[in-house]
Design a protein around this motif. Structure first.
Motif, PDB file in Angstrom:
ATOM      1  N   LYS A  26       0.821  -1.218   0.000  1.00 54.03           N
ATOM      2  CA  LYS A  26       0.000   0.000   0.000  1.00 54.03           C
ATOM      3  C   LYS A  26       0.847   1.257   0.000  1.00 54.03           C
ATOM      4  O   LYS A  26       1.838   1.337   0.726  1.00 54.03           O
ATOM      5  CB  LYS A  26      -0.891  -0.015   1.258  1.00 54.03           C
ATOM      6  CG  LYS A  26      -1.600   1.294   1.550  1.00 54.03           C
ATOM      7  CD  LYS A  26      -2.657   1.154   2.621  1.00 54.03           C
ATOM      8  CE  LYS A  26      -3.167   2.524   3.052  1.00 54.03           C
ATOM      9  NZ  LYS A  26      -4.250   2.457   4.039  1.00 54.03           N
ATOM     10  N   GLY A  28      -1.369   4.183  -0.884  1.00 50.78           N
ATOM     11  CA  GLY A  28      -2.481   5.138  -0.784  1.00 50.78           C
ATOM     12  C   GLY A  28      -3.830   4.467  -0.936  1.00 50.78           C
ATOM     13  O   GLY A  28      -3.974   3.245  -0.755  1.00 50.78           O
ATOM     14  N   GLY A  29      -4.814   5.275  -1.315  1.00 53.69           N
ATOM     15  CA  GLY A  29      -6.207   4.837  -1.336  1.00 53.69           C
ATOM     16  C   GLY A  29      -6.507   3.708  -2.309  1.00 53.69           C
ATOM     17  O   GLY A  29      -7.414   2.898  -2.065  1.00 53.69           O
ATOM     18  N   ASP A  32      -6.479   0.545  -0.518  1.00 53.13           N
ATOM     19  CA  ASP A  32      -7.651   0.341   0.338  1.00 53.13           C
ATOM     20  C   ASP A  32      -8.831  -0.158  -0.492  1.00 53.13           C
ATOM     21  O   ASP A  32      -9.567  -1.061  -0.085  1.00 53.13           O
ATOM     22  CB  ASP A  32      -8.049   1.653   1.036  1.00 53.13           C
ATOM     23  CG  ASP A  32      -7.059   2.049   2.129  1.00 53.13           C
ATOM     24  OD1 ASP A  32      -6.067   1.326   2.321  1.00 53.13           O
ATOM     25  OD2 ASP A  32      -7.274   3.088   2.784  1.00 53.13           O
ATOM     26  N   SER A 317      -1.246  11.878   4.997  1.00 51.80           N
ATOM     27  CA  SER A 317      -1.322  12.108   3.558  1.00 51.80           C
ATOM     28  C   SER A 317       0.002  11.811   2.861  1.00 51.80           C
ATOM     29  O   SER A 317       1.067  11.926   3.464  1.00 51.80           O
ATOM     30  CB  SER A 317      -1.679  13.581   3.352  1.00 51.80           C
ATOM     31  OG  SER A 317      -1.654  13.917   2.002  1.00 51.80           O
ATOM     32  N   ARG A 318      -0.098  11.445   1.592  1.00 47.20           N
ATOM     33  CA  ARG A 318       1.087  11.525   0.757  1.00 47.20           C
ATOM     34  C   ARG A 318       1.484  13.003   0.707  1.00 47.20           C
ATOM     35  O   ARG A 318       0.605  13.871   0.700  1.00 47.20           O
ATOM     36  CB  ARG A 318       0.780  11.043  -0.667  1.00 47.20           C
ATOM     37  CG  ARG A 318       0.536   9.561  -0.779  1.00 47.20           C
ATOM     38  CD  ARG A 318       0.321   9.104  -2.197  1.00 47.20           C
ATOM     39  NE  ARG A 318      -0.908   9.613  -2.777  1.00 47.20           N
ATOM     40  CZ  ARG A 318      -0.984  10.543  -3.733  1.00 47.20           C
ATOM     41  NH1 ARG A 318       0.112  11.065  -4.247  1.00 47.20           N
ATOM     42  NH2 ARG A 318      -2.150  10.948  -4.202  1.00 47.20           N
ATOM     43  N   LYS A 323      -2.023  17.234  -2.693  1.00 48.52           N
ATOM     44  CA  LYS A 323      -2.649  17.104  -1.381  1.00 48.52           C
ATOM     45  C   LYS A 323      -2.733  18.419  -0.624  1.00 48.52           C
ATOM     46  O   LYS A 323      -3.149  18.449   0.539  1.00 48.52           O
ATOM     47  CB  LYS A 323      -1.886  16.070  -0.557  1.00 48.52           C
ATOM     48  CG  LYS A 323      -1.994  14.665  -1.120  1.00 48.52           C
ATOM     49  CD  LYS A 323      -3.423  14.146  -0.993  1.00 48.52           C
ATOM     50  CE  LYS A 323      -3.562  12.740  -1.519  1.00 48.52           C
ATOM     51  NZ  LYS A 323      -4.945  12.246  -1.407  1.00 48.52           N
ATOM     52  N   LEU A 345       1.402  13.151   9.565  1.00 48.39           N
ATOM     53  CA  LEU A 345       2.053  11.904   9.156  1.00 48.39           C
ATOM     54  C   LEU A 345       2.053  11.896   7.636  1.00 48.39           C
ATOM     55  O   LEU A 345       0.996  11.971   7.011  1.00 48.39           O
ATOM     56  CB  LEU A 345       1.273  10.688   9.683  1.00 48.39           C
ATOM     57  CG  LEU A 345       1.704   9.331   9.086  1.00 48.39           C
ATOM     58  CD1 LEU A 345       3.149   8.987   9.424  1.00 48.39           C
ATOM     59  CD2 LEU A 345       0.772   8.217   9.574  1.00 48.39           C
ATOM     60  N   GLY A 372       7.189   9.147   6.886  1.00 49.04           N
ATOM     61  CA  GLY A 372       7.262   7.714   6.648  1.00 49.04           C
ATOM     62  C   GLY A 372       5.868   7.172   6.432  1.00 49.04           C
ATOM     63  O   GLY A 372       4.881   7.927   6.500  1.00 49.04           O
ATOM     64  N   PHE A 373       5.783   5.892   6.169  1.00 47.46           N
ATOM     65  CA  PHE A 373       4.484   5.254   5.996  1.00 47.46           C
ATOM     66  C   PHE A 373       4.252   4.357   7.197  1.00 47.46           C
ATOM     67  O   PHE A 373       5.014   3.440   7.453  1.00 47.46           O
ATOM     68  CB  PHE A 373       4.456   4.443   4.695  1.00 47.46           C
ATOM     69  CG  PHE A 373       3.074   4.026   4.325  1.00 47.46           C
ATOM     70  CD1 PHE A 373       2.274   4.854   3.552  1.00 47.46           C
ATOM     71  CD2 PHE A 373       2.544   2.833   4.789  1.00 47.46           C
ATOM     72  CE1 PHE A 373       0.965   4.502   3.247  1.00 47.46           C
ATOM     73  CE2 PHE A 373       1.243   2.469   4.487  1.00 47.46           C
ATOM     74  CZ  PHE A 373       0.455   3.296   3.706  1.00 47.46           C
ATOM     75  N   ASP A 374       3.208   4.665   7.976  1.00 46.05           N
ATOM     76  CA  ASP A 374       2.988   3.945   9.230  1.00 46.05           C
ATOM     77  C   ASP A 374       1.483   3.722   9.413  1.00 46.05           C
ATOM     78  O   ASP A 374       0.749   4.609   9.845  1.00 46.05           O
ATOM     79  CB  ASP A 374       3.575   4.781  10.380  1.00 46.05           C
ATOM     80  CG  ASP A 374       3.528   4.050  11.712  1.00 46.05           C
ATOM     81  OD1 ASP A 374       2.669   3.165  11.887  1.00 46.05           O
ATOM     82  OD2 ASP A 374       4.351   4.390  12.581  1.00 46.05           O
ATOM     83  N   LEU A 399     -10.098   9.150   0.949  1.00 47.01           N
ATOM     84  CA  LEU A 399     -10.665   8.205   1.916  1.00 47.01           C
ATOM     85  C   LEU A 399     -10.480   8.698   3.345  1.00 47.01           C
ATOM     86  O   LEU A 399     -11.305   8.412   4.207  1.00 47.01           O
ATOM     87  CB  LEU A 399      -9.997   6.832   1.757  1.00 47.01           C
ATOM     88  CG  LEU A 399     -10.427   6.066   0.504  1.00 47.01           C
ATOM     89  CD1 LEU A 399      -9.536   4.846   0.283  1.00 47.01           C
ATOM     90  CD2 LEU A 399     -11.886   5.639   0.612  1.00 47.01           C
ATOM     91  N   THR A 400      -9.410   9.484   3.579  1.00 43.09           N
ATOM     92  CA  THR A 400      -9.141   9.832   4.979  1.00 43.09           C
ATOM     93  C   THR A 400     -10.291  10.640   5.589  1.00 43.09           C
ATOM     94  O   THR A 400     -10.619  10.464   6.753  1.00 43.09           O
ATOM     95  CB  THR A 400      -7.807  10.592   5.132  1.00 43.09           C
ATOM     96  OG1 THR A 400      -7.821  11.731   4.278  1.00 43.09           O
ATOM     97  CG2 THR A 400      -6.622   9.714   4.805  1.00 43.09           C
TER      98      THR A 400
HETATM   99  P1  ADP Z   1      -4.465   8.882  -2.005  1.00 41.87           P
HETATM  100  O1  ADP Z   1      -4.898   7.574  -2.544  1.00 41.87           O
HETATM  101  O2  ADP Z   1      -4.511   9.983  -3.008  1.00 41.87           O
HETATM  102  O3  ADP Z   1      -3.133   8.823  -1.336  1.00 41.87           O
HETATM  103  P2  ADP Z   1      -6.703   8.617  -0.134  1.00 41.87           P
HETATM  104  O4  ADP Z   1      -7.266   9.573   0.859  1.00 41.87           O
HETATM  105  O5  ADP Z   1      -7.658   8.035  -1.121  1.00 41.87           O
HETATM  106  O6  ADP Z   1      -5.483   9.354  -0.859  1.00 41.87           O
HETATM  107  O7  ADP Z   1      -6.047   7.386   0.626  1.00 41.87           O
HETATM  108  C1  ADP Z   1      -4.952   7.523   1.454  1.00 41.87           C
HETATM  109  C2  ADP Z   1      -4.744   6.229   2.232  1.00 41.87           C
HETATM  110  O8  ADP Z   1      -3.361   6.098   2.527  1.00 41.87           O
HETATM  111  C3  ADP Z   1      -5.461   6.213   3.563  1.00 41.87           C
HETATM  112  O9  ADP Z   1      -5.722   4.875   3.958  1.00 41.87           O
HETATM  113  C4  ADP Z   1      -4.403   6.841   4.492  1.00 41.87           C
HETATM  114  O10 ADP Z   1      -4.601   6.498   5.836  1.00 41.87           O
HETATM  115  C5  ADP Z   1      -3.153   6.220   3.938  1.00 41.87           C
HETATM  116  N1  ADP Z   1      -1.924   6.993   4.131  1.00 41.87           N
HETATM  117  C6  ADP Z   1      -1.506   8.092   3.451  1.00 41.87           C
HETATM  118  N2  ADP Z   1      -0.296   8.484   3.876  1.00 41.87           N
HETATM  119  C7  ADP Z   1       0.059   7.610   4.842  1.00 41.87           C
HETATM  120  C8  ADP Z   1       1.225   7.473   5.686  1.00 41.87           C
HETATM  121  N3  ADP Z   1       2.245   8.313   5.593  1.00 41.87           N
HETATM  122  N4  ADP Z   1       1.258   6.438   6.568  1.00 41.87           N
HETATM  123  C9  ADP Z   1       0.207   5.577   6.651  1.00 41.87           C
HETATM  124  N5  ADP Z   1      -0.900   5.656   5.898  1.00 41.87           N
HETATM  125  C10 ADP Z   1      -0.974   6.651   5.010  1.00 41.87           C
END
Ligand code: ADP
Length: 495
Positions: A26, A28-29, A32, A317-318, A323, A345, A372-374, A399-400
């Protein structure tokens, strides 16, 4: 290898291919969606199987995966690469196929590093697209329809319509292509078309040429039988020059086949009553857990303890221009001035990472920045903050903000794409609405809405009404999954 009966059932068969699928891999969204929608399709009677590359991220998960095919031969330019295919499944029993090719996918990241994309993404995703189709024909998974997602799988509709059309296995196969983000277009120099193996004649402005380059995204848009995107509003926006990023013309041409289907939320993973990443569960009617989650978060991230009682804002967020990272950076000092806490984050572009880290160092009591991604921290932030900031320049669905509602965390969003479709502005008079929205992509407009939100935060009964509205909103997959099944049936009939 499984026997052929395993792949032959009566129901509608869908080969669901994505470059990331939660929880296996994963960023991003998309992950999910690809990780949760198939289970709902299955519950509606679809025989759906999911495929993705076997990245290091998935290997590190220590999956119980079985090799189902060894040495699948995949043409790539003048050579043939051999790779294995492994099978595992989702929690709900949806079969998942992992395409293994160590030199292409066993890397630290999925698509590249903070400095840029991997140099061989064309080879990597061409391999994945062709391997997925060849695997299905080799094992006899006679799917009715392939549902593919974003540029990484954009060549699949093109293969099905051109290169493989004469092959009886593919001649009745239909394709649906979902755009999760039009900003990522899979652009490559035209001399590399031969690596993809597509006929040279397809390289033209009505085919997969995009201003002198090959575009994998455009291939998906042009050759798929139907195109979907992840919110009704975004399906309109991408047909305009402002949001179409150069693809608006071709999308307008295909508007009769373009659908906006809102993403659903996976409330088994994103639900404060049972979230495995938080210790104090809560729900509407029993909100004590949320206060504890906030106190835990303030402690974990080292914010000053007064923020247990002050408003805390969060962003998960990314870190990319899309964003609204720049808008947030412009107002961090104002947020500190309002004596609100801020928790960020994110991972992404190097410049934003450095900028936010610097702001975190400057205001250590009020601003906590984690780069980071957590996954776990993302959930703890969702539960522990009071407001979630989503100031996107554009947002296909987002999605957030949908998850935030379920956690009693109030979204402050820009009125674009799926953010506009999912959040209604709060009206203190009538007590209706679920969040705060601003339209102009301006730091001042964003800050004004934060100020509004802080005002309502001070009025406890008003705030609780707002929180309650959000927690009661329902964005589960049921409705959208049905829309996909209707579309699959329509497309299959017409194929
Ligand atoms: P996108 O797909 O454009 O990144 P979305 O809001 O559709 O945006 O989905 C973002 C998903 O990625 C969510 O589940 C969010 O919790 C997760 N996410 C984004 N950045 C991080 C991060 N740095 N660490 C953990 N989860 C992240």
């Amino acid at each position: 290898m499984k026997d052929a009966d395993y792949f032959m059932t009566e129901s509608l068969k869908v080969w669901f291919l994505a470059s990331e699928v939660a929880p296996f891999a994963k960023t991003g969204g998309l992950a999910d969606v690809a990780g949760s929608l198939p289970a709902y399709l299955k519950s509606l009677g679809v025989d759906v199987r999911v495929g993705l590359p076997f990245y290091r991220m998935a290997k590190d998960r220590d999956l119980k995966a079985q090799k189902v095919l060894e040495g699948l031969e995949v043409p790539l330019g003048n050579t043939r690469l051999r790779g294995d295919v492994l099978e595992t499944s989702t929690r709900e029993g949806v079969p998942v196929y992992l395409f293994d090719r160590e030199d292409l996918f066993d890397r630290p990241n999925l698509y590249g590093t903070p400095e840029g994309d991997y140099y061989d993404n064309l080879e990597r995703f061409t391999y994945f697209c062709r391997a997925a189709l060849l695997f299905a024909s080799k094992v006899g998974f006679q799917f009715d329809l392939v549902h593919c997602h974003d540029w990484q799988t954009g060549l699949i509709p093109a293969y099905v319509k051109t290169l493989y059309r004469a092959n009886p296995f593919f001649s009745n196969v239909a394709s649906v292509f979902t755009i999760h983000n039009i900003g990522y277009q899979g652009l490559f120099p035209p001399d590399r078309l031969r690596i993809c193996g597509l006929p040279g004649a397809e390289y033209n402005p009505e085919g997969l040429e995009y201003w002198g380059k090959i575009s994998f995204l455009k291939a998906g848009i042009v050759y798929a039988d139907a195109i979907t995107t992840v919110s009704p509003r975004y399906s309109q926006e991408i047909q305009t020059p402002e949001y179409g990023m150069g693809m608006d013309g071709i999308l307008r041409k295909r508007s009769a086949d373009l659908y906006g289907i809102l993403n659903g939320a996976d409330y088994t993973s994103w639900n404060p009553a049972m979230d495995r990443h938080i210790t104090n569960h809560y729900s509407l009617g029993n909100m004590r857990g949320k206060r504890k989650c906030k106190a835990d978060l303030v402690k974990e991230l080292g914010l000053h303890e007064r923020f247990v009682d002050r408003p805390v804002l969060g962003m998960v967020s990314r870190l990319a221009p899309q964003k609204g990272s720049d808008l947030l950076a412009q107002i961090v000092e104002d947020i500190v001035g309002l004596d609100a806490g801020l928790v960020i984050l994110g991972a992404g572009e190097e410049a934003y990472q450095a900028l936010f880290l610097e702001l975190g160092r400057k205001y250590p009591e009020s601003v906590a920045v984690t780069i980071g991604f957590d996954e776990g921290l993302a959930h703890r932030i969702m539960a522990g903050v009071d407001m979630l900031l989503v100031p996107s320049h554009y947002e296909p669905c987002g999605l957030t903000q949908i998850y935030a509602l379920k956690y009693g965390t109030v979204p402050i969003v820009r009125a674009t794409g799926g953010l506009d479709d999912t959040i209604n502005p709060f009206d203190p008079g009538s007590g209706e609405g679920t969040g705060f929205k601003f339209s102009d992509y301006q730091a001042k407009a964003f800050l004004d809405q934060i100020r509004e939100a802080l005002k309502v935060f001070e009025d406890r009964p008003g705030w609780m009404k707002l929180v309650e509205n959000g927690m009661q909103a329902d964005f589960s997959w049921e409705k959208s999954a049905r829309e996909y099944v209707s579309l699959y049936e329509k497309v299959k009939e017409e194929a």
